[in-house]
Enzyme design. Structure first.
Site, mmCIF file in Angstrom:
data_model
loop_
_atom_site.group_PDB
_atom_site.id
_atom_site.type_symbol
_atom_site.label_atom_id
_atom_site.label_comp_id
_atom_site.label_asym_id
_atom_site.label_seq_id
_atom_site.Cartn_x
_atom_site.Cartn_y
_atom_site.Cartn_z
ATOM 1 N N ASP A 1 -10.155 2.692 1.547
ATOM 2 C CA ASP A 1 -10.279 2.000 2.840
ATOM 3 C C ASP A 1 -11.076 2.852 3.830
ATOM 4 O OD1 ASP A 1 -8.869 -0.307 2.194
ATOM 5 O OD2 ASP A 1 -6.935 0.570 2.740
ATOM 6 N N LYS B 1 0.790 -1.239 0.000
ATOM 7 C CA LYS B 1 0.000 0.000 0.000
ATOM 8 C C LYS B 1 0.824 1.293 0.000
ATOM 9 C CE LYS B 1 -4.205 -1.856 1.956
ATOM 10 N NZ LYS B 1 -5.392 -1.547 2.739
#
Ligand code: ATR
Length: 270
Positions: free
Chosen positions: A103, A67
């Site tokens: 997210d 990420k």
């Protein structure tokens, strides 16, 4: 039918799951789109980005450990992803790769299924990458956020960066007033560990655990016994997957089809 016109979307992760594939492929089928979604287990971030460019992969969902590492390899980073400091979604438009972070949306929408967030006192356990996205989302939603973290320095740093409070280690929960509690650590993932002593879980609050497997963590079980409304980690997955689907296909995601596929996969894993 898979053929030369099929658009490919993938996910990259060190530990793969079937959750993303179940939702995205069900959505393609529901809308009759010639797309295919494939989870790929890899730790090679650079190779994955090169592969996306070389093969014209339309979309890529990004999990641990990619990420942060993926950010300098992309052409553009969306402002929110830059603020959070992590990308979980890459979209390829005519060879230009842009990174997004959904997210935080997943966490906020999953919580909003059971509670309002504005002015609610929310306690977050953890100050890692997942916590960053969740803290960002909760502040956007108007919550009053306190971070508890084992390592004080990391907790203090995140709190000062985003303008909320660091409250100490997990035991400090006893001193705090709390409407919503979020476990944003990996404690409980694949194991029976629990981040809080069950008696320290505040009674009758909303508790969300970001851990996805097991589906019912020991924290969720203990919170239910304390009268809490509980939200399992997979509720966050569906809400971020809706955004990813729209980003990859340009179409509105079919929520019902994706939820049905996710719940079937959850049942298989339970
Ligand atoms: P992620 O990207 O999944 O959030 P991370 O950035 O490594 O992963 O962060 C993990 C978080 O879980 C951190 O807040 C970590 O606490 P520290 O900052 O003290 O390391 C927390 N964590 C992991 N294992 C833990 C444990 N056994 N007890 C308490 N906290 C733990």
């Amino acid at each position: 039918m898979v053929n030369r016109d099929t658009k490919l979307c993938i996910s990259i992760a060190e530990k793969t799951s079937n959750f993303g594939a179940s939702m995205h492929n069900a959505a393609y089928e529901a809308l009759g789109l010639n797309y295919l979604y494939l989870p790929i287990k890899t730790t090679d971030t650079k190779g994955s980005v090169a592969g996306m460019r070389a093969l014209g992969i339309a979309g890529m969902s990004v999990s641990i450990p990619h990420k942060q590492d993926i950010m300098p390899l992309l052409d553009n980073i969306d402002d929110t992803a830059r603020t959070i400091g992590a990308v979980n979604t890459v979209v390829n438009i005519d060879g230009v790769l842009t990174g997004y972070n959904y997210d935080w949306v997943g966490a906020v929408k999953a919580l909003e299924e059971v509670t309002k967030l504005a002015d609610k006192k929310v306690v977050i356990l953890g100050a890692g990458g997942a916590a960053r996205a969740i803290v960002y989302g909760l502040l956007q939603a108007g919550a009053v956020v306190t971070i508890l973290n084992r390592t004080a320095k990391k907790g203090q740093q995140l709190a000062s960066e985003f303008g909320c409070t660091y409250g100490g280690e997990f035991e400090q929960i006893r001193e705090l007033s709390c409407d919503v509690l979020v476990n944003a650590t990996s404690v409980g993932s694949q194991t029976n560990d629990i981040p809080l002593h069950p008696e320290d879980i505040p009674e009758n609050v909303v508790l969300m655990d970001i851990v996805i497997l097991p589906v019912e963590t020991n924290l969720i079980k203990a919170a239910k016994a304390r009268g809490c409304k509980t939200i399992p980690g997979y509720r966050m997955l569906i809400h971020q997957a809706l955004r990813q689907f729209a980003a990859y296909t340009g179409q509105e995601a079919p929520f019902a089809a994706m939820e049905k596929a996710l719940l079937a996969e959850v049942a298989r894993q339970s």
